[in-house]
Design an enzyme around this catalytic site. Structure first.
Site, mmCIF file in Angstrom:
data_model
loop_
_atom_site.group_PDB
_atom_site.id
_atom_site.type_symbol
_atom_site.label_atom_id
_atom_site.label_comp_id
_atom_site.label_asym_id
_atom_site.label_seq_id
_atom_site.Cartn_x
_atom_site.Cartn_y
_atom_site.Cartn_z
ATOM 1 N N CYS A 107 57.108 15.341 0.306
ATOM 2 C CA CYS A 107 56.605 14.057 -0.165
ATOM 3 C C CYS A 107 57.786 13.085 -0.233
ATOM 4 C CB CYS A 107 55.948 14.225 -1.536
ATOM 5 S SG CYS A 107 57.119 14.641 -2.857
ATOM 6 N N GLU A 131 61.101 21.845 -3.167
ATOM 7 C CA GLU A 131 62.327 21.240 -2.667
ATOM 8 C C GLU A 131 63.235 20.798 -3.813
ATOM 9 O OE1 GLU A 131 58.984 19.858 0.197
ATOM 10 O OE2 GLU A 131 59.209 20.376 -1.914
ATOM 11 N N HIS A 177 58.463 20.441 -7.721
ATOM 12 C CA HIS A 177 58.200 20.773 -6.318
ATOM 13 C C HIS A 177 59.265 21.767 -5.847
ATOM 14 C CE1 HIS A 177 55.778 16.868 -5.344
ATOM 15 N NE2 HIS A 177 55.474 17.364 -6.534
ATOM 16 N N CYS A 196 60.587 14.170 -2.710
ATOM 17 C CA CYS A 196 61.455 15.270 -2.277
ATOM 18 C C CYS A 196 62.375 14.844 -1.133
ATOM 19 C CB CYS A 196 60.607 16.476 -1.882
ATOM 20 S SG CYS A 196 59.773 17.230 -3.301
#
Length: 156
Positions: free
Chosen positions: A82, A54, A52, A85
């Protein structure tokens, strides 16, 4: 620079990510007004469910600053993080987290818990010093939402 300026940079990263075949989500990490790292969301292209934006930005910042303590750093993401993260941001001791679109803004969102809200979840966290990460959403919300309005390939 303002929160909106940083979010515009995250939007640029999201567009680059989509052009690379990734999910149109961008993230940046800032410290003392300087962009330290950017993160592209590429789980499908890298075959890594944790890839991801992040997470990528946190990893790059830790490497660049040679520490896992990112106190004083601010994370910006075009989409509400999410749980993975947000938890990584807390573990990294990031001071604040700003995001654009909410998870509920994404059509047919199947990636997160029902009624997920990272602003509320952040209030349940504890950083190394006992404080909570500050989470604020809705920065350039419509622009960030537009990045994902047509995106359907969450999982490939």
């Amino acid at each position: 620079m303002t929160h909106e300026d940083y979010m515009r940079k995250a939007i640029e990263i999201a567009k680059e990510t989509e052009a690379q075949g990734g999910v149109a989500i961008g993230a940046i990490l800032v410290k003392d007004g300087e962009i330290i790292a950017v993160g592209h969301s590429l789980p499908g292209t890298t075959l890594d469910a944790t890839a991801h934006g992040e997470i990528a930005a946190i990893r790059a910042t830790c490497q660049k600053l040679k520490t896992i303590n990112l106190d004083g750093c601010v994370l910006y993401s075009t989409l509400e993080s999410c749980g993975m993260c947000l938890s990584a941001a807390v573990w990294a001791n990031i001071s604040a987290y700003y995001f654009g679109a909410y998870a509920t803004d994404v059509p047919d969102n199947h990636y997160e818990l029902k009624n997920y809200n990272s602003e509320e979840r952040a209030k349940q966290t504890q950083r190394w010093d006992g404080t909570q990460i500050q989470a604020i959403g809705g920065i350039l919300r419509e622009e960030c939402k537009a990045l994902l309005d047509e995106y359907k390939d969450w999982v490939k």
